[in-house]
Design a protein around this motif. Structure first.
Motif, PDB file in Angstrom:
ATOM      1  N   ASP A 232       0.860  -1.174   0.000  1.00  0.00           N
ATOM      2  CA  ASP A 232       0.000   0.000   0.000  1.00  0.00           C
ATOM      3  C   ASP A 232       0.905   1.235   0.000  1.00  0.00           C
ATOM      4  O   ASP A 232       2.016   1.189   0.539  1.00  0.00           O
ATOM      5  N   TYR A 233       0.412   2.331  -0.586  1.00  0.00           N
ATOM      6  CA  TYR A 233       1.281   3.477  -0.878  1.00  0.00           C
ATOM      7  C   TYR A 233       0.832   4.724  -0.130  1.00  0.00           C
ATOM      8  O   TYR A 233      -0.369   4.941   0.090  1.00  0.00           O
ATOM      9  N   GLU A 235      -0.089   8.529   0.888  1.00  0.00           N
ATOM     10  CA  GLU A 235      -0.737   9.676   0.228  1.00  0.00           C
ATOM     11  C   GLU A 235       0.056  10.951   0.461  1.00  0.00           C
ATOM     12  O   GLU A 235      -0.022  11.891  -0.311  1.00  0.00           O
ATOM     13  N   GLN A 236       0.824  10.998   1.575  1.00  0.00           N
ATOM     14  CA  GLN A 236       1.619  12.192   1.894  1.00  0.00           C
ATOM     15  C   GLN A 236       3.029  11.770   2.270  1.00  0.00           C
ATOM     16  O   GLN A 236       3.245  10.626   2.665  1.00  0.00           O
ATOM     17  N   ALA A 247       5.421  10.700  -0.716  1.00  0.00           N
ATOM     18  CA  ALA A 247       4.070  10.398  -1.225  1.00  0.00           C
ATOM     19  C   ALA A 247       4.200   9.517  -2.472  1.00  0.00           C
ATOM     20  O   ALA A 247       5.091   9.725  -3.302  1.00  0.00           O
ATOM     21  N   GLY A 248       3.345   8.517  -2.558  1.00  0.00           N
ATOM     22  CA  GLY A 248       3.351   7.624  -3.718  1.00  0.00           C
ATOM     23  C   GLY A 248       4.261   6.418  -3.560  1.00  0.00           C
ATOM     24  O   GLY A 248       4.275   5.539  -4.423  1.00  0.00           O
ATOM     25  N   SER A 279      -2.341   3.361   7.855  1.00  0.00           N
ATOM     26  CA  SER A 279      -2.307   2.967   6.444  1.00  0.00           C
ATOM     27  C   SER A 279      -2.982   1.605   6.267  1.00  0.00           C
ATOM     28  O   SER A 279      -3.096   0.819   7.219  1.00  0.00           O
TER      29      SER A 279
END
Ligand SMILES: NC(=O)c1ccc[n+]([C@@H]2O[C@H](COP(=O)([O-])OP(=O)(O)OC[C@H]3O[C@@H](n4cnc5c(N)ncnc54)[C@H](OP(=O)(O)O)[C@@H]3O)[C@@H](O)[C@H]2O)c1
Length: 360
Positions: A232-233, A235-236, A247-248, A279
């Motif tokens: 999972d990645y 967002e910030q 982020a990402g 997360s």
């Protein structure tokens, strides 16, 4: 009986292992191996941050292996970075074992259950044990305790078994291990990066030994193992003790190794490791108020669930994890030293509790 110990490695696990060995009433620190140049010649108490408590030990860190072997310790507590450097570590371990010195190790998790390990690792060490009449034991918390004592304890209250699931659900944000855990799990890297754990077969090498150990303890023949790995990645962007996360890039990992019986997963070891507590909320979580748990769930009749929480001397669950890893092998020293030569696993040992009761 007091055992004479050489501590080998002073990193995440080794730092705590050294502190426990120095303070332990039944252990005598006689030597210390350090790889890092700046630690050479430094007193063990200083490296362990214990000078205020114990003064100097008189044991100075060295990378002189011949000098350490000449001390003829009863046991080496081996906690170096290992899985990324087997070509150096297997010959080094073989040299210690061939010199007749027992080894308890958190390193080389592939050897947690020797019958599962690759012959290229197992055979040189087995030959060295035979030559030296020595014994080699690898363990930790996970792989280790969570996949042997925890399920074997739960199974003592079970009857019909549908699934045995061992979980490590742990926030790694306070675990400063970017070079190994960070890279191998793929934390802080984008989706184009294939972390070592995502390469087919690698999860089985690392954690499959736990699955196979439980199967063998139950007399179950596995039809095979299956692996799952997902990420999972973030967002910030944010910072953790493990690393800076852009982020990402990856901030959470979920993986499973399934032991298959009758075409179904019956023994499963599962990890969810996050660098941010919130997360991937759809993946399994530790209980509210906890940052980590090692859990065993036996689904059947009756179903049984055991949960294990560790807390370190600084109050942190990741410090607790490395302290527990160190103590798992340190507490095994008397039993390992008393055992017949060879590569052994937890299944070969009696219970190995701490006897270090505070009496004042
Ligand atoms: N089963 C479990 O539950 C569990 C949990 C945690 C860790 N582990 C295992 O325990 C082992 C130690 O983990 P860790 O987090 O403590 O590792 P680490 O901090 O990354 O490294 C430990 C030490 O290895 C030595 N080292 C580093 N690079 C080296 C090289 N190129 N040559 C020789 N020595 C080198 C250094 O020793 P000096 O500092 O002395 O210079 C370093 O501090 C690993 O194999 C890890 O997988 C198992």
């Amino acid at each position: 009986m007091v055992h004479r110990v050489v501590q080998w490695g002073t990193g995440n696990v080794g730092y705590h292992s050294l502190r426990h060995v120095i303070r332990h009433p039944d252990l005598e620190l006689v030597g210390l191996h350090a790889f890092s140049r700046h630690k050479q010649g430094v007193d063990a108490a200083e490296i362990a941050g214990l000078t205020g408590e114990v003064g100097k030990t008189g044991v100075l860190a060295t990378d002189d292996i011949d000098a350490l072997l000449a001390l003829k310790p009863d046991v080496v507590v081996y906690t170096v970075k290992a899985e990324t450097r087997p070509n150096e570590v297997i010959p080094e371990l073989a040299r210690i074992l061939a010199a007749g010195i027992d080894v308890v190790s958190s390193s080389m998790i592939f050897l947690i259950y020797p019958p599962h390990a690759d012959a290229g690792m197992r055979e040189p060490l087995a030959a060295a044990c035979k030559e030296g009449g020595s014994t080699f034991y690898v363990s930790g918390i996970d792989p280790g305790f969570s996949g042997d004592v925890l399920p074997l304890a739960a199974l003592q209250m079970a009857d019909r078994i549908e699934e045995i699931r061992v979980q490590e659900l742990c926030d790694y944000s306070t675990y400063p291990d970017p070079e190994f855990t960070g890279v191998s799990f793929g934390f802080g890297r984008d989706a184009d990066y294939t972390p070592p754990l995502a390469i087919p077969g690698i999860l089985q090498v690392g954690w499959g030994g736990m699955v196979r150990m439980i199967a063998d303890a139950l007399g179950l023949e596995l039809e095979g193992m299956r692996e799952k790995f997902e990420r999972d990645y973030a967002e910030q962007s944010y910072d953790t003790a493990m690393m800076h996360v852009d982020a990402g890039t990856c901030e959470a990992v979920h993986f499973e190794i399934e032991g298959i019986v009758g075409g179904k997963p019956v023994i499963v070891t599962e990890h969810v490791n996050r660098l941010r507590r919130d997360s991937a909320p759809h993946w399994p979580q530790p209980p509210v108020g906890r940052n980590g748990v090692h859990r065993c769930i036996v689904t059947g009749n009756p179903s049984v669930q055991l949960e294990c929480f560790v807390t370190g001397e600084d109050g942190d669950h990741n410090t607790g994890g490395v302290q527990a890893t160190a103590m798992r092998i340190i507490n095994a020293i008397p039993a390992v030293c008393a055992h017949a030569p060879g590569l052994i696993s937890t299944l070969d040992l009696p219970w190995t509790p701490s006897h270090n009761v505070v009496r004042n």
